[in-house]
Structure formats: C-alpha cells, structure tokens
Enzyme design. Structure first.
Site, PDB file in Angstrom:
ATOM      1  N   ASP A  90       4.548   0.935   9.777  1.00 11.21           N
ATOM      2  CA  ASP A  90       3.176   1.106  10.068  1.00 11.21           C
ATOM      3  C   ASP A  90       2.974  -0.206  10.717  1.00 11.21           C
ATOM      4  OD1 ASP A  90       0.631   1.200   9.985  1.00 11.21           O
ATOM      5  OD2 ASP A  90       0.418   1.060   7.732  1.00 11.21           O
TER       6      ASP A  90
ATOM      7  N   CYS B 114      -1.743   3.055  14.360  1.00 11.38           N
ATOM      8  CA  CYS B 114      -3.322   2.683  14.460  1.00 11.38           C
ATOM      9  C   CYS B 114      -3.203   2.838  15.848  1.00 11.38           C
ATOM     10  CB  CYS B 114      -3.594   1.719  13.850  1.00 11.38           C
ATOM     11  SG  CYS B 114      -3.071   0.136  14.371  1.00 11.38           S
TER      12      CYS B 114
ATOM     13  N   ASN C 163       0.876  -1.283   0.017  1.00 12.75           N
ATOM     14  CA  ASN C 163       0.270   0.040  -0.069  1.00 12.75           C
ATOM     15  C   ASN C 163       0.819   1.327  -0.039  1.00 12.75           C
ATOM     16  OD1 ASN C 163      -2.581   1.285   0.420  1.00 12.75           O
ATOM     17  ND2 ASN C 163      -1.787   1.948   2.380  1.00 12.75           N
TER      18      ASN C 163
ATOM     19  N   GLU D 238      -5.784   7.270  14.053  1.00 14.13           N
ATOM     20  CA  GLU D 238      -4.720   6.764  13.432  1.00 14.13           C
ATOM     21  C   GLU D 238      -3.777   7.958  13.431  1.00 14.13           C
ATOM     22  OE1 GLU D 238      -3.150   3.677  10.213  1.00 14.13           O
ATOM     23  OE2 GLU D 238      -5.152   3.772  11.446  1.00 14.13           O
TER      24      GLU D 238
ATOM     25  N   GLU E 285       7.456  -8.245   4.552  1.00  6.15           N
ATOM     26  CA  GLU E 285       6.182  -8.546   5.002  1.00  6.15           C
ATOM     27  C   GLU E 285       6.262 -10.078   5.335  1.00  6.15           C
ATOM     28  OE1 GLU E 285       2.560  -9.283   6.117  1.00  6.15           O
ATOM     29  OE2 GLU E 285       3.131  -7.204   5.715  1.00  6.15           O
TER      30      GLU E 285
END
EC number: 2.1.1.-
Length: 366
Positions: free
Chosen positions: A299, A324, A223, A358, A239
């Site tokens: 993130d 978040c 993203n 967030e 990831e």
C-alpha cells in the site's frame, strides 16, 4: 463543490465517471469490470486540518482554494465527521475570547474515530508555557462537559504539549470481528473510516484461500496486516515511522494477535536484507528464511513502488496492491504484468467529489 456544500445529488455521476476512468486506465492490463465500493455521501472524513484566520475580534477556520489560492471561510464542513463539525464550533467559541489560547494560533487539526473519540491539535507561532497549559486544560474540561470525548495538544516550533495523550483508539467491525486500532496524532491514518472497513473486508475476501505467510511493506499502524492475520500462518510487516510502529505493536496486543511481526525499516532496506545485500541489527532474532511468504501486500505512497521494490514483489506468487494513485499503479503494472496477471480489481471511493480514487488489485503469477 464548496467546503460548506457537498453536491450529494451528483454522487452517482461522479462515481460512475471514476469507474469508466479506472477501466480505461486498466485496459492494457485487464478487462475486468471493477468491484465498486461506495462512500457515505457526507460526514465521511475522520480527519481535517484548517488554517485559522484572525479578522479583528473574529476568528474562524479557513481553507485555501487550490486554483486561485484565495481564502474560504469554513464554519461547517459536511465532508468531515459529525464530531469534527461539533468540535469546530466548540473550539472557535472556546478560543475566540481567550487571549492566551488565541494569540498566534494559526492552525487546528482534528482527528476523530467512529468510536467518537477526538484529538485536536492547536498549532502556534509562539512559545507555549504553563499559562497556555492551564488555559488549555480549562478549555478541555469545558469541551468534555459538553460530552465531547476530546484530547488537546499544543504544538509550536520544537514543542509538543499533550494534556493527556496524543492518540485515540478506533474500533472497526471487520468481517464479523471488532478490530482495535490506535491512531496517533500527526501520523498517517485512513481518512475515510467507512471505506477503510470495506477495503479491509475486500482484502480479506481476496486472500481467503491463502497458503503460507504474508509479507507487508508500508504497514503503518498495522491497519491491513492485523486484519489479514486471520488468513495467514504468519505475517511479517515493515514500517519506517516510529510512532506508527509503536501504534502497530499496541494494536497487536489489543487485538490478541500472536502471528504478526513488525520490523522498523524502509521497504528499500528490507529489499536489501531479503536479497542478502546487507545485514541489519534490527533483524537480529528474526529468521527471514523461515518465512514462507506466498503473498506480498503493498500500500505504497502516491509515488508508487520504486524499481527495486517492483523487482522484489515479482518474486511472490500473489501480490495484493492497494493504490491511492492509479496512475503510479499502472506505471508499476507495466513491469508487474510481465510476470503476473490481474485476478481482482476494486474501486474504493475514498475521496468523493474529487478527482482522486483508491483502487485495489490482486495479481497472481502467470
């Protein structure tokens, strides 16, 4: 707030409260006033999950009240996309009087895009067989006859039946370019698409004068890394989830991006590799020392950065951190602020009408 009523008249007040709360939490680290990014006041959630309640001949979506644990019937859900609301009605109508599709159905998950595509997953406490597939195909065709661009999936213990595919392709306008993002069922995707666009554009803005390469941990389906690729010479991203890595590789090709490399490994493992503690076969052919990463992007999950990753990110001149959970961000900043200072601060109203928020910070080395 109830599932079928959003207090839209309170939107400004709830957002103002979050701004004050974030400033208060950030006070030990920065006196910046947050840049504030507003959500649409309704139809902002692109995914939703509901339990299914069997009530005699009737059948309907429910959620559980977080405090009392009591059941709440949900026939419409204005927090969710208009497509989810259409599908909720159509799915109940299609399943209610079909014994094969209805029997032991306990949950329906919806995933939609701004490009008006949907994946709907039906979860069962029973074995799924050819008869289920045949009836599901009839339902899918009936939904498509209503101009609903939908793919159906059946799930049961150790079983997953895809009628066509288990993904949809989102198209987002990001700072003058259309970005294509493959989103896979049962994998993490940003829940609020309008807010995602604003987060991507803010991240592009704060990195617009970047030099060298970008390292991203926890990249998901790419993203941020794909959107940010235009601001850097090269991007190296990690990831751990296989479906997300596969989606990220597809997204690299779909967006004709040639300067992003995705590695499937945990942030903790990558830290070991960067520090020369361990060697990994997955890194064969990738010369980590050739990367000149001036910026690191993180993130993390709600739990924030672990202590080893905290130490690792402090080695980079610039840290871009999307959180978040501002509480764990502030916990991380107790360490990071020893070496870095907050240059930019943003509040993204990803979860309107809830306590959650967030935020994003850009940190530069002191």
């Amino acid at each position: 707030m109830t599932p079928e009523h959003l207090p839209t008249e309170q939107y400004e007040a709830q957002l103002a409260e979050k701004v004050v709360r974030l400033q208060s939490m950030m006070a030990p680290f920065s006196d910046l006033v947050p840049e504030v990014f507003r959500s649409p006041v309704s139809h902002y959630r692109m995914r939703a999950e509901f339990r299914i309640w069997h009530d005699g001949d009737d059948l309907y979506h429910i959620i559980f009240d977080q405090q009392t644990k009591s059941r709440i019937r949900v026939d419409s859900f204005p927090a969710a996309s208009e497509l989810i609301n259409q599908l909720m009605t159509a799915m109940i109508a299609g399943v209610r009087n079909n014994p094969v599709l209805r029997h032991k159905l306990f949950q329906i998950d919806y995933l939609t895009t701004l490009s008006n595509q949907a994946v709907v997953s039906l979860l069962y406490h029973k074995k799924l067989d050819d008869e289920w597939r045949q009836q599901a195909e009839v339902l899918r065709d009936a939904l498509r006859a209503q101009n609903l661009n939908v793919h159906l999936i059946g799930r049961a213990t150790k079983t997953k039946i895809e009628l066509d595919q288990d993904y949809i392709d989102e198209r987002l306008p990001v700072a003058g370019r259309e970005m294509i993002y493959r989103q896979v069922e049962n994998s993490f995707t940003q829940p609020n698409a309008a807010m995602n666009i604003q987060m991507l554009e803010w991240a592009l803005d704060v990195t617009k004068d970047s030099k060298g390469d970008l390292l991203e941990l926890y990249c998901g389906n790419g993203n941020f890394s794909l959107a940010l690729a235009r601001n850097f010479d090269r991007v190296l991203a990690t990831e751990i989830a296989k479906p997300s890595v596969a989606a990220a590789q597809y997204n690299i090709a779909a967006n004709h991006i040639d300067n992003v490399q995705i590695i499937r490994m945990a942030a903790e493992e990558f830290t070991q590799a960067m520090n020369g503690v361990r060697e990994f076969n997955r890194l064969q052919g990738i010369d980590l020392k050739s990367y000149q990463c001036e910026t690191i992007f993180v993130d993390p999950p709600r739990s924030g950065l672990d202590s080893e990753t905290e130490k690792m990110v402090q080695a980079y001149p610039r840290i871009l951190y999307i959180s978040c959970n501002p509480e764990t961000l502030c916990k991380n900043l107790e360490t990071l602020s020893q070496t870095h200072k907050v240059e930019r601060l943003a509040l993204f109203d990803q979860f309107p009408y809830t306590h959650h928020m967030e935020c994003g910070v850009l940190l530069t080395a002191k």
